[in-house]
Motif scaffolding. Structure first.
Motif, mmCIF file in Angstrom:
data_model
loop_
_atom_site.group_PDB
_atom_site.id
_atom_site.type_symbol
_atom_site.label_atom_id
_atom_site.label_comp_id
_atom_site.label_asym_id
_atom_site.label_seq_id
_atom_site.Cartn_x
_atom_site.Cartn_y
_atom_site.Cartn_z
ATOM 1 N N ASP B 161 0.852 -1.186 0.000
ATOM 2 C CA ASP B 161 0.000 0.000 0.000
ATOM 3 C C ASP B 161 0.890 1.240 0.000
ATOM 4 N N GLU B 162 0.836 2.012 -1.067
ATOM 5 C CA GLU B 162 1.615 3.252 -1.199
ATOM 6 C C GLU B 162 3.095 3.079 -0.837
ATOM 7 N N PRO B 163 3.814 2.227 -1.533
ATOM 8 C CA PRO B 163 5.204 1.981 -1.118
ATOM 9 C C PRO B 163 6.131 3.176 -1.341
ATOM 10 N N THR B 164 5.761 4.115 -2.212
ATOM 11 C CA THR B 164 6.693 5.219 -2.497
ATOM 12 C C THR B 164 6.417 6.464 -1.668
ATOM 13 N N LEU B 165 5.386 6.404 -0.845
ATOM 14 C CA LEU B 165 4.979 7.600 -0.094
ATOM 15 C C LEU B 165 6.131 8.123 0.769
ATOM 16 N N GLY B 166 6.449 9.402 0.590
ATOM 17 C CA GLY B 166 7.473 10.032 1.416
ATOM 18 C C GLY B 166 8.893 9.569 1.131
ATOM 19 N N GLN B 167 9.120 8.985 -0.053
ATOM 20 C CA GLN B 167 10.468 8.509 -0.373
ATOM 21 C C GLN B 167 11.116 9.431 -1.405
ATOM 22 N N ASP B 168 12.439 9.602 -1.294
ATOM 23 C CA ASP B 168 13.093 10.436 -2.292
ATOM 24 C C ASP B 168 13.393 9.606 -3.545
ATOM 25 N N TYR B 169 13.911 10.254 -4.567
ATOM 26 C CA TYR B 169 14.069 9.612 -5.866
ATOM 27 C C TYR B 169 14.940 8.365 -5.789
ATOM 28 N N ALA B 170 16.084 8.503 -5.074
ATOM 29 C CA ALA B 170 17.013 7.376 -5.001
ATOM 30 C C ALA B 170 16.350 6.189 -4.297
#
Lengths: 266, 277
Positions: B161-170
């Motif tokens: 569920d929303e694995p990229t939330l709040g993550q930077d590009y790298a």
């Protein structure tokens, strides 16, 4: 337990009771507590309990109010049970009049619940905090109180999410004996507490960034002013309070058991 | 055997209708992305897959088992659901313990626990943090620990569920690499708003768009994610790469538009240039 708490949560309605000054309502709740505290006989306590039903109707909260009373029944039974048990242990459980006195204690508790539930159901936490503030309670205490109430639903929601997340990792909350079960709540309590503390910190920082405590004399957007109806309600409560004391010292209340007996003809 | 969501309705006790007749099939080794606006019912749908939510109407079959007749623990063994916010679940004193938590719940023996934790730490690049408290990690690392703590029992269906939330590009690129490594051996289902994250996947996922408790479109990423009408109903905007190509076509250039990523766009532009020359 949850429905007891629910019955103490503010309900937004358009009623005379909701419009009353929160200070008057607080006075009412405290006055009823004193009245119920000084009396210990069934008849006056029963009158106090029944007299609050029209107030609940006036506040348009009868159903929730009744639910609160119903939800407090386990505690009522506990009061009756322990009193009966210890009276019996002492060997003083000799006649029905003593039973009536014990039941009166339970009704007294119901009177407390009834008045506080009317108070909390019709007074928003913001109003209550405003009342306390303008009665001279320091603002930081009022704020603490208000924030605690406001974040309760957030915590409840978070607890549910955490439970779901841990169950998704195979945690079975209702398996095993009571101690094993209590231990299974650790994975839920720790994230909940850690998050609450983290949130408190960031909230404190955000508030300081918005100049919390910068001026000693805080002004209020809403200033509570007593109106005609508030004075009227206040007088009515004060009158009832005086009457309750008068009744306590100058009237002698009969037991209701003989009354019921003669009514039933036994 | 697949997961079959059959005409599922769900109404929360508060009266909110979150799912209104959802039907969906997830095959073995499937790769499915579910997208849609906040409040579309995506998370609710995910929770029906491991039985945290039982449908009000309709049914969900996980490998033929109706979720109403199985416990969450039994279903979770097959359907591993990683929640959005790692702060809602991390509680152990070390990352290693955190990852082992589910294995102990499922009753794995110590030897196997050790083996699997080692594999999960390695797969997610968390070896150096094994003795660190998960609460001390950064947001992206916490997300990876949460993912590791589910991946570790090797569920047949991995649900994020929303694995990229709040993550930077790298961190996102690292996550994509990890997910790509997991594809092919198990089904992966991802819920996300992050359209640019989705379009760069190879192989391309199947995409389902949700809005207001319903699935409004389901199909190949290059078809669903370039349709402006569908996208706007799901509160999404067309990814940047196809947007450029659509603009070129509007200018009258005969360029292909069923294109999602940079490599494809480069090829489309090259063949356009050759055609013009």
């Amino acid at each position: 337990m949850s429905s007891l708490l629910e019955g103490l949560a503010f309900q937004k309605r358009d009623s005379l009771l909701h419009k009353l000054d929160p200070r008057v309502k607080l006075f009412y709740a405290l006055a009823v507590m004193v009245m119920a505290g000084v009396h210990n006989k069934m008849l006056p306590l029963l009158v106090m309990l029944l007299a609050q039903a029209p107030l609940a109707a006036l506040g348009k909260i009868v159903r929730l109010w009744a639910r609160t009373l119903k939800a407090s029944l386990p505690l009522v039974l506990l009061i009756i049970g322990t009193n009966l048990f210890f009276t019996w242990l002492r060997g003083s459980l000799t006649d029905l009049y003593i039973v009536e006195d014990i039941l009166a204690l339970a009704v007294r508790f119901l009177v407390f619940v009834a008045s506080f539930s009317i108070f909390t159901l019709t007074t928003s936490p913001d109003d209550l905090s405003l009342a306390l503030e303008q009665m001279g309670v320091p603002y930081s205490f009022c704020f603490m109180f208000r924030a605690a109430l406001r974040f309760t639903p957030v915590m409840v929601r978070e607890a549910r999410t955490t439970m779901d997340a841990q169950r998704a990792r195979g945690l079975e909350l209702d398996k095993g004996g009571p101690i094993a079960r209590a231990r299974r709540y650790i994975p839920i309590l720790i994230p909940l507490i850690v998050n609450a503390i983290t949130r408190a910190w960031s909230m404190a920082e955000a508030m300081e960034s918005r100049a919390w405590g910068a001026s000693r004399k805080r002004t209020s957007l809403y200033v509570l002013r007593l109106r005609g109806r508030d004075y009227l309600a206040f007088s009515a409560v004060l009158f009832s309070l005086i009457m309750a004391f008068y009744a306590k010292f100058y009237l002698k209340f009969p037991y209701i058991i003989p009354i019921i007996r003669s009514a039933l003809g036994i | 055997m697949p997961i079959e969501v059959q005409y599922v309705w769900y109404t929360y006790p508060s009266g909110i209708e979150a799912l209104k007749g959802i039907s969906l099939t997830v095959e073995d080794r499937d790769f499915l992305v579910i997208m849609g606006p906040n409040g579309a019912g995506k998370t609710t749908l995910l929770k029906t897959l491991n039985g945290l939510i039982k449908p009000t109407k309709g049914r969900v079959l996980v490998d033929g088992v109706d979720t109403r007749h199985a416990t969450v623990a039994e279903l979770s063994r097959k359907v591993g659901l990683v929640f959005q916010n790692p702060d809602h679940q991390l509680f152990c004193s070390t990352v290693e313990e955190e990852i082992a938590f589910a294995l102990r719940n499922f009753g794995f023996n110590e030897e196997e626990i050790k083996e699997r934790v080692e594999w999960a730490l390695e797969t997610l690049g968390l070896e150096e943090y094994r003795d660190v408290s998960p609460l001390m990690l950064s947001g992206g690392e916490k997300k990876r620990v949460a993912l590791a703590s589910v991946l570790v029992w090797d569920p047949k269906y991995l649900v994020l569920d929303e694995p990229t939330l709040g993550q930077d590009y790298a961190q996102k690129e690292k996550l994509r690499e990890i997910i790509c490594g997991l594809l092919g051996q198990r089904a992966v289902i991802i819920v996300t708003h992050d359209i640019e994250f989705v379009v760069d996947f190879r192989p391309r996922p199947r995409v389902a768009l949700m809005a207001d408790g319903r699935i409004i479109a389901e199909g190949k990423a290059e078809e669903v994610l370039t349709d402006p009408e569908l996208l706007s109903r799901a509160s999404l905007v067309r990814p940047q790469v196809p947007e450029v190509l659509f603009n070129l076509r509007e200018k009258g250039l005969p360029v292909r538009t069923d294109v999602l990523d940079l490599v494809e766009a480069r090829d489309a532009i090259i063949s356009l240039a050759r055609g013009l020359a």
